[in-house]
Design a protein around this motif. Sequence first.
Motif, short mmCIF file in Angstrom:
data_model
loop_
_atom_site.label_atom_id
_atom_site.label_comp_id
_atom_site.label_asym_id
_atom_site.label_seq_id
_atom_site.Cartn_x
_atom_site.Cartn_y
_atom_site.Cartn_z
N LYS A 21 10.08 9.41 -70.75
CA LYS A 21 9.77 8.40 -71.76
C LYS A 21 8.35 7.88 -71.53
O LYS A 21 7.60 7.62 -72.46
N ILE A 22 8.00 7.75 -70.23
CA ILE A 22 6.68 7.24 -69.90
C ILE A 22 5.65 8.35 -69.82
O ILE A 22 4.53 8.25 -70.35
N VAL A 23 6.02 9.48 -69.19
CA VAL A 23 5.01 10.49 -68.85
C VAL A 23 4.64 11.40 -70.02
O VAL A 23 3.48 11.73 -70.20
N LEU A 24 5.62 11.79 -70.85
CA LEU A 24 5.28 12.77 -71.90
C LEU A 24 4.19 12.26 -72.86
O LEU A 24 3.22 12.96 -73.12
N PRO A 25 4.31 11.03 -73.38
CA PRO A 25 3.24 10.55 -74.27
C PRO A 25 1.87 10.54 -73.58
O PRO A 25 0.84 10.73 -74.23
N MET A 26 1.85 10.32 -72.25
CA MET A 26 0.56 10.26 -71.54
C MET A 26 -0.10 11.64 -71.50
O MET A 26 -1.29 11.74 -71.31
N ILE A 27 0.71 12.70 -71.58
CA ILE A 27 0.17 14.01 -71.23
C ILE A 27 0.11 14.99 -72.39
O ILE A 27 -0.67 15.93 -72.40
N LYS A 28 0.92 14.70 -73.42
CA LYS A 28 1.09 15.71 -74.48
C LYS A 28 -0.24 16.15 -75.09
O LYS A 28 -0.55 17.34 -75.15
N GLN A 29 -1.05 15.18 -75.48
CA GLN A 29 -2.30 15.52 -76.16
C GLN A 29 -3.25 16.29 -75.24
O GLN A 29 -3.89 17.25 -75.64
N HIS A 30 -3.29 15.86 -73.96
CA HIS A 30 -4.16 16.56 -73.00
C HIS A 30 -3.81 18.05 -72.94
O HIS A 30 -4.68 18.91 -72.95
N ILE A 31 -2.49 18.33 -72.88
CA ILE A 31 -2.08 19.73 -72.74
C ILE A 31 -2.47 20.53 -73.98
O ILE A 31 -3.02 21.62 -73.88
N MET A 32 -2.22 19.95 -75.15
CA MET A 32 -2.56 20.67 -76.40
C MET A 32 -4.05 21.03 -76.44
O MET A 32 -4.43 22.12 -76.81
N THR A 33 -4.87 20.08 -76.02
CA THR A 33 -6.31 20.33 -76.02
C THR A 33 -6.67 21.45 -75.05
O THR A 33 -7.48 22.33 -75.35
N MET A 34 -6.04 21.42 -73.86
CA MET A 34 -6.35 22.43 -72.85
C MET A 34 -5.98 23.83 -73.33
O MET A 34 -6.68 24.81 -73.07
N LEU A 35 -4.85 23.92 -74.04
CA LEU A 35 -4.38 25.25 -74.46
C LEU A 35 -5.32 25.88 -75.50
O LEU A 35 -5.26 27.07 -75.75
N GLN A 36 -6.17 25.04 -76.10
CA GLN A 36 -7.08 25.60 -77.11
C GLN A 36 -8.48 25.87 -76.53
O GLN A 36 -9.39 26.24 -77.25
N ASN A 37 -8.63 25.71 -75.21
CA ASN A 37 -9.94 25.85 -74.59
C ASN A 37 -10.30 27.33 -74.39
O ASN A 37 -9.45 28.12 -73.96
N PRO A 38 -11.54 27.72 -74.71
CA PRO A 38 -11.92 29.14 -74.53
C PRO A 38 -11.94 29.58 -73.06
O PRO A 38 -11.83 30.77 -72.77
N ASP A 39 -12.04 28.62 -72.13
CA ASP A 39 -12.07 28.98 -70.71
C ASP A 39 -10.63 29.20 -70.21
O ASP A 39 -9.78 28.31 -70.32
N TRP A 40 -10.34 30.39 -69.66
CA TRP A 40 -8.95 30.73 -69.26
C TRP A 40 -8.35 29.71 -68.30
O TRP A 40 -7.15 29.46 -68.31
N LYS A 41 -9.21 29.10 -67.47
CA LYS A 41 -8.68 28.18 -66.46
C LYS A 41 -7.97 26.99 -67.10
O LYS A 41 -6.98 26.49 -66.58
N TYR A 42 -8.50 26.54 -68.25
CA TYR A 42 -7.88 25.40 -68.93
C TYR A 42 -6.55 25.82 -69.56
O TYR A 42 -5.57 25.07 -69.53
N ARG A 43 -6.53 27.02 -70.17
CA ARG A 43 -5.27 27.48 -70.78
C ARG A 43 -4.22 27.66 -69.68
O ARG A 43 -3.06 27.28 -69.84
N HIS A 44 -4.62 28.23 -68.56
CA HIS A 44 -3.72 28.44 -67.42
C HIS A 44 -3.16 27.09 -66.97
O HIS A 44 -1.95 26.90 -66.83
N ALA A 45 -4.06 26.11 -66.78
CA ALA A 45 -3.63 24.79 -66.30
C ALA A 45 -2.69 24.13 -67.31
O ALA A 45 -1.69 23.51 -66.93
N GLY A 46 -2.98 24.27 -68.60
CA GLY A 46 -2.12 23.66 -69.62
C GLY A 46 -0.71 24.20 -69.56
O GLY A 46 0.28 23.45 -69.63
N LEU A 47 -0.59 25.53 -69.41
CA LEU A 47 0.75 26.14 -69.35
C LEU A 47 1.47 25.75 -68.06
O LEU A 47 2.67 25.47 -68.07
N MET A 48 0.74 25.72 -66.95
CA MET A 48 1.37 25.34 -65.68
C MET A 48 1.82 23.87 -65.74
O MET A 48 2.85 23.50 -65.20
N ALA A 49 1.03 23.05 -66.44
CA ALA A 49 1.40 21.63 -66.57
C ALA A 49 2.69 21.50 -67.39
O ALA A 49 3.57 20.71 -67.06
#
Length: 1003
Positions: free
Chosen positions: A349-377
């Motif tokens: 209830k507390i954590v998902l709203p804090m993180i959801k947008q960050h992950i979506m942004t990372m998954l759209q990053n051209p650098d593989w490291k960000y996409r990797h981190a988003g999926l692992m998160a």
Amino acid sequence: MAEQQQFYLLLGNLMSPDNGIRKQSEETYDGIPGQNKVTFLLQAVRDATGTEEVKQMAAVLLRRLLSSSFEEIYPGLTVEMQTAVKTELLASIQTEASPNIRKKVCDIAAELSRNLVGDDGNNQWPELLKFLFDSVNSQDVSLRESALHIFWNFPGIFGNQQQHYMEVIKRMLVQCMQDQENPQIRTLAARAAASFVLSNEGNTPLLKHFSDLLPGILQVVNESCYQADDSVLKSLVEIADTAPKYLRPNLEATLQLSLKLCADTNLNNMQRQLALEVIVTLSETAAAMLRKHTAIVAQSVPQMLAMMVDLEEDEEWAMTDELEEDDFDSNAVAGESALDRIACGLGGKIVLPMIKQHIMTMLQNPDWKYRHAGLMALSAIGEGCHQQMEAILSEIVSFVLLFCSDPHPRVRYAACNAIGQMATDFAPTFQKKFHDKVISALLQTMEDQTNPRVQAHAAAALINFTEDCPKSLLVPYLESLVQHLHVIMVAKLQELIQKGTKLVLEQVVTSIASVADTAEEKFVPYYDLFMPSLKHIVENAVQKELRLLRGKTIECISLIGLAVGKEKFMPDASAVMQLLLKTQTDFNDLEDDDPQISYMISAWARMCKILGKEFQQYLPVVMGPLMKTASIKPEVALLDTQDMENISEDDGWEFVNLGDQQSFGIKTAGLEEKATACQMLCVELMGDGCLNTEHFEELGGILKGKLEEHFKNQELRQAKRQDEDYDEQVEETLQDEDENDVYILTKVSDILHSVFSAYKEKVLPWFEQLMPLIVQLICPSRPWADRQWGLCIFDDVVEHCSPTSFKYADLFLRPMLQSLVDASPEVRQAGAYGVGVMAQYGGESYRPFCTEAIALLVGAIQAAESRSKENVNATENCISAVGKVMRFRPECANVTEILPHWLAWLPLNEDKEEAAHTFDFLCDLIESNNPIVLGPDNSNLPKIFLIIAEGVANESVKSEDACSKRLANVVRQVQTSGGLWTQCISSLNEAQTKALQSLLSSA
């Protein structure tokens, strides 16, 4: 003098790089009497002409001697010698020039002092206390340092005088933390203050009294980090872990500082991770307290994600076969683990709203490291944010599956990781909704021959998927799954032979096992496709680096055996057992961390299930290792990544990496292994004689330990419920812990059940050591699960040890009677079953009890909600118990009055085992032409037909049961009298008529 010279030589040799010399010297050293060692070592420490190395060695050995053998050595010294030791140590601290040796001597003094505080709390070394007070106020910095070092090492040094000196202690610490000239004094004072707080963690008034030291400690944490010293920061982590309440008055400041340090890339990784650890640990130890500061927690989330992006480019990555130890001090692993823990600690209830947008942004990053981190998160937060993610699972899954075909292999790997994790976290909803898309995506990813590491991870995700997949969903894909897995297995076996690579094979073998386990008999057609290769692996994969492959293959064979059943597996069974026993004979040579151990134990459990009685011949060889594993303390549990971050290598822990399973690991691995070992004590199948006296002793010890631990854990949970920060989320965590405990309790009950059914009353003298603990379980004040399982154990005592069991009747009869009116259906069920076995097996002595129980049982059956879903099983047990009393102890019940009611309550639909008892009794009654059952002019027969037909339709009556022939005979007798037959048949519906026909044709 000459002896002392020889002793110096000996000390030198103890440090020799030559193994032979060192071993010889250790033996010589061990042979010297303890009192002499003290004299020699003290002289060596005090010798102004000795080399630093030798003096240091002597100091370390002296401290070790006092800590390990104080009782054997010190009281035996003369009073003069004891005084000399104390005097010499204090003199050495004041005159020793080398700071390093001086510190080591302070350690010896602290150790001696720790042993000289008696049980009454009197410190029998008052001179040391005087020395501390003098030194703290001394102009000599090295003396101030020594005093703080001793206090830091042994904060309980004031013993029962602590309260008296409280203000002095506080003043001393404050004064030293403000020493502007000497940063090392400030650092030591802060560590000493933390050490004092930790050693008084339970003393709330003291923690409040010392709370104004915290700002000073935080200031030193900040300073020392920039002096490349993280010792004070480590102390802060310990406080967050052990005494989080101490931080409460300054929580905001603590969190701000941790966040600042974590974000500062000028600090080294270890320091930044420790700073983050303060916040993460608080989310676990004081979640309710932290939930009042969500703004700071929200700021820490981007820090964790930034750490997860900190990955190396590595050309070789996708090709490696040896999974090098996951780099546990890497930022990426630390960030992922922190995210997982904070999500579990604070909840979605507390954590998902804090993180959801960050992950979506990372998954759209051209650098593989960000996409990797988003999926692992995304994988990391699934467990903690379960409910909140379930609501948006469809969009998450569609999105993640896109990344199975990402251009970068490490992103494809992370996508498999997320799928595998979700398959576990959201089972079986995940499997029901997405089977089609997920299976095809994983099979496609497993084809990726050029990237074995991705292949292996896709196979691992498939395991997670099939493990929790309902059979009916998997069967349509079986042909395609088997073909894929077979092609890959054959290719990888070739690779193993040619190049020695094994990574993908390890996972594929487990995928096959998992598919077989879910498909059960549907796997029979594919048995011959796999079994020869699997046996070949177990026979030939004997090198140390193939241990894991061999263990997984053993598991696979036994799971396939269990899935396809005895008939298909039998021709291979004895060959397989021989292979297992060959590993088993080397069992004692296997290192404790050998991955084969847990696979072996589970495999035996399955072989025992498959072979039944025929397993007996193997028991002598199997028992030893089982006992060893059942009694393992969970410390040797298989730990997953996050646990390993909490425990550092220097605590004497060593870790084995079990390959990529890390990210899929179950947290309760040690628990599972113990439970398997406990279940594996498959005494029932083997009967009397399979356990010897030693086994019994050891088993008694194990069970006693488990029960004592059970009560202790409950007390700890009760204490947490009294806490000022207790809230509903804390309660959820406590409930989870409770479930784990009850799980172990069910295993204890299972084992005792097996032991009683095999050994009967012969085992009672052994059982008496556990009796007080079992009696404790059934106290009215205990939680219902305790009472339920405690009663089940006493049910077994009555059933298998009667009439001897009556000598313990005072311990359990009252609670058993009271349980019949208990609010919890589980407790009522256990009690009702007990009454039934008493009537059947208990003997004369139990008569009054059976009489008393009848009214309570009838009351429970006639209660308003007795047939509701949660109550029906308990009610059926009560009905069966009433039947057993009328059948075996008719003098205890008014049969004429109760029988018509009893008939009206039949048939039993839920509890098949008890249903069989009721049908047996019904047959007795009909065959003896009981007038009450048959009714005037056989008018009850239509009702009886209905009961029989229902019983057959519900499978409560099976064709192999003895009573099925008897019931068929009843039906046939009626068939001969036309009018009555028509009347009986006309009241049945189509399904019931069919059921009767099948009864007549099969019995």
